[in-house]
Design a protein around this motif. Structure first.
Motif, PDB file in Angstrom:
ATOM      1  N   SER A 208      29.439 -22.974 -40.049  1.00  0.00           N
ATOM      2  CA  SER A 208      29.922 -22.977 -38.665  1.00  0.00           C
ATOM      3  C   SER A 208      31.434 -22.893 -38.676  1.00  0.00           C
TER       4      SER A 208
ATOM      5  N   ARG B 244      18.739 -22.543 -36.325  1.00  0.00           N
ATOM      6  CA  ARG B 244      19.022 -21.262 -35.671  1.00  0.00           C
ATOM      7  C   ARG B 244      17.757 -20.474 -35.368  1.00  0.00           C
TER       8      ARG B 244
ATOM      9  N   PRO C  85      30.904 -17.329 -33.922  1.00  0.00           N
ATOM     10  CA  PRO C  85      29.642 -17.113 -34.642  1.00  0.00           C
ATOM     11  C   PRO C  85      29.897 -16.516 -36.015  1.00  0.00           C
ATOM     12  N   ARG C  86      29.179 -16.993 -37.008  1.00  0.00           N
ATOM     13  CA  ARG C  86      29.411 -16.503 -38.371  1.00  0.00           C
ATOM     14  C   ARG C  86      28.996 -15.045 -38.525  1.00  0.00           C
ATOM     15  N   ASP C  87      28.148 -14.550 -37.591  1.00  0.00           N
ATOM     16  CA  ASP C  87      27.730 -13.144 -37.627  1.00  0.00           C
ATOM     17  C   ASP C  87      28.657 -12.254 -36.801  1.00  0.00           C
TER      18      ASP C  87
ATOM     19  N   ARG D  80      22.967 -21.887 -31.732  1.00  0.00           N
ATOM     20  CA  ARG D  80      23.347 -22.878 -32.730  1.00  0.00           C
ATOM     21  C   ARG D  80      24.790 -23.333 -32.544  1.00  0.00           C
ATOM     22  N   THR D  81      25.709 -22.409 -32.242  1.00  0.00           N
ATOM     23  CA  THR D  81      27.109 -22.799 -32.062  1.00  0.00           C
ATOM     24  C   THR D  81      27.270 -23.739 -30.860  1.00  0.00           C
TER      25      THR D  81
ATOM     26  N   SER E 246      19.836 -16.800 -31.806  1.00  0.00           N
ATOM     27  CA  SER E 246      19.927 -17.787 -32.889  1.00  0.00           C
ATOM     28  C   SER E 246      21.335 -18.305 -33.136  1.00  0.00           C
ATOM     29  N   ASP E 247      22.290 -17.417 -33.383  1.00  0.00           N
ATOM     30  CA  ASP E 247      23.620 -17.878 -33.768  1.00  0.00           C
ATOM     31  C   ASP E 247      24.385 -18.468 -32.590  1.00  0.00           C
TER      32      ASP E 247
END
Length: 441
Positions: free
Chosen positions: A203, A328, A220-222, A338-339, A334-335
């Motif tokens: 995160s 997630r 977001p990591r993506d 989650r954040t 999902s992302d």
């Protein structure tokens, strides 16, 4: 000449013949007149005025009533037997606290020395206050140096090149990594962390502490970003820029310094401080606090993270908290979902950690600090005051004093989330100008 009348037995004449030998009667004999004893008329000494309490001793009987201090010769060989009932060294009548002649005054605790000053309570209170304040100062200084020595200052932001201009806000990059450092095999199984080597960013969020209001922005990591050219921190080699890459790839390629450079390059915000915590530290902090209370809006379950939550208020322990922020696959987005959970939990964690009941309680603050500081990695310029500011900024956001949001996204590309450039520029401009954030995601 013997004046005693004599009887037939030579002992008493008209007196009872048992006189002088005791009486056989049950009751004791009464007083009898003794005509041969002649006492002079009783003379009482003149009444003396009461002597002041502070008067020096006079006469041979220091601390003794005048009547008992005289000899038989004083009143022509006559001892009157007069006694006032006064006890030596105490006032007549035994009244406590009054004058007691040369012995000096008495008080509730007994006699005081003549001329002894009364207790100076103001001075005693002042000395006690100084001692208490000194103890608090010494303890605080000791705690500060103890905690400061445990912080892992491993990130060197001076290696980051081509940085944006500075501004009035203090900006933190807060990273949660999937580091398994410090976890046993049992811990990894219990926390559902897996056993992958190395560490990646699980995160990332930017916290901007500004006078116009605090902002927490999840990245977001993506996220689809460009990793700018950089010089390898270990190899010293120069690597070319890479576009259309997930944000968490920057950390995997060259660690925290490249991640900071990538965030600054894609947002235009200058990062002042970096803070990173792994799985073990995160779970230990939650357990040291005694759990964190959360209000979960909707029930969800995720076998991969170990999450299994019902809706409603509940207190999460370390294991549950880690599952909550890592889930997630239980959400459609999902992302992004989650954040949001990560922001919500971190705000609740900071709100419960930065309270007087935790800060001033040594049985709570020391375990919490010990659990977190061992695994907390920060930049070399971050002080404990900076860490405190970071926690209080997060607490303020949870209390409604600030903005919590995801970075604006306009769509996706190849599984990556594409940022809304116009909104991101507006958001960054408001933070740099220390204005209230009005941008929504």
């Amino acid at each position: 000449m013997n004046d005693w009348p004599r009887g037939n037995d030579g002992r008493g004449g008209d007196r009872d013949e048992r006189y002088g030998y005791g009486s056989a009667q049950a009751q004791p004999e009464g007083a009898r007149r003794m005509p041969h004893v002649q006492r002079p008329p009783q003379q009482r000494p003149p009444q003396q005025p009461p002597r002041p309490a502070a008067a020096p001793p006079a006469g041979p009987g220091y601390g003794v009533p005048p009547q008992q201090a005289q000899t038989h010769d004083t009143f022509a060989g006559y001892d009157s037997g007069y006694n006032t009932g006064q006890v030596y060294g105490t006032p007549a009548g035994g009244a406590p606290g009054g004058p007691a002649g040369p012995g000096g005054p008495t008080g509730p605790q007994g006699p005081r020395r003549p001329g002894a000053p009364a207790p100076n309570w103001g001075k005693r209170i002042k000395i006690g206050s100084i001692v208490l304040v000194s103890a608090i100062v010494v303890t605080s200084i000791g705690t500060y140096f103890w905690a400061d020595s445990k912080v892992r200052r491993e990130v060197d932001l001076s290696k980051v090149i081509e940085r944006p201009k500075d501004d009035d806000c203090t900006t933190y990059l807060i990273v949660g990594s999937d580091s398994r450092e410090g976890l046993t095999k049992e811990d990894k199984k219990r926390l559902h962390t897996g056993s992958a080597d190395g560490k990646r960013t699980d995160s990332m969020m930017v916290l901007a502490a500004c006078s116009g209001g605090n902002s927490m922005i999840s990245l977001p990591r993506d996220s689809d970003v460009e990793i700018p050219s950089f010089v390898g921190s270990e190899s010293g080699k120069t690597f070319p820029a890479r576009g259309r890459t997930k944000l968490n790839a920057a950390y995997a390629m060259d660690g925290p310094e490249l991640l900071v450079r990538t965030v600054e390059h894609n947002t235009g915000l200058r990062i002042d401080h970096y803070a990173e915590i792994g799985f073990a530290g995160f779970a230990n902090i939650v357990d040291a606090l005694g759990g964190v209370e959360m209000d979960i809006e909707k029930a969800f379950k995720d076998d991969k993270s170990g999450a299994d939550f019902q809706a409603g208020k509940q207190t999460l322990n370390g294991e549950q908290a880690l599952a909550f922020v890592r889930t997630r696959y239980a959400f459609a987005e999902s992302d992004l979902a989650r954040t949001k959970n990560q922001q919500k939990f971190l705000s609740a964690l900071a709100s419960q950690a930065a309270t007087p009941t935790t800060i001033i309680n040594p049985f709570k603050i020391y375990p919490v600090m010990g659990a977190g500081l061992d695994t907390l990695i920060v930049d070399k310029d971050m002080s404990l005051f900076d860490l405190g500011e970071m926690f209080f900024a997060m607490k303020g956001i949870s209390g409604g004093d600030g903005t919590s949001m995801n970075i604006p996204v306009s769509g996706s590309r190849g599984g990556n989330l594409v940022w809304d450039k116009a909104k991101v520029q507006q958001l960054v401009k408001q933070i740099q100008n220390d204005e209230k954030v009005t941008v929504t995601q």
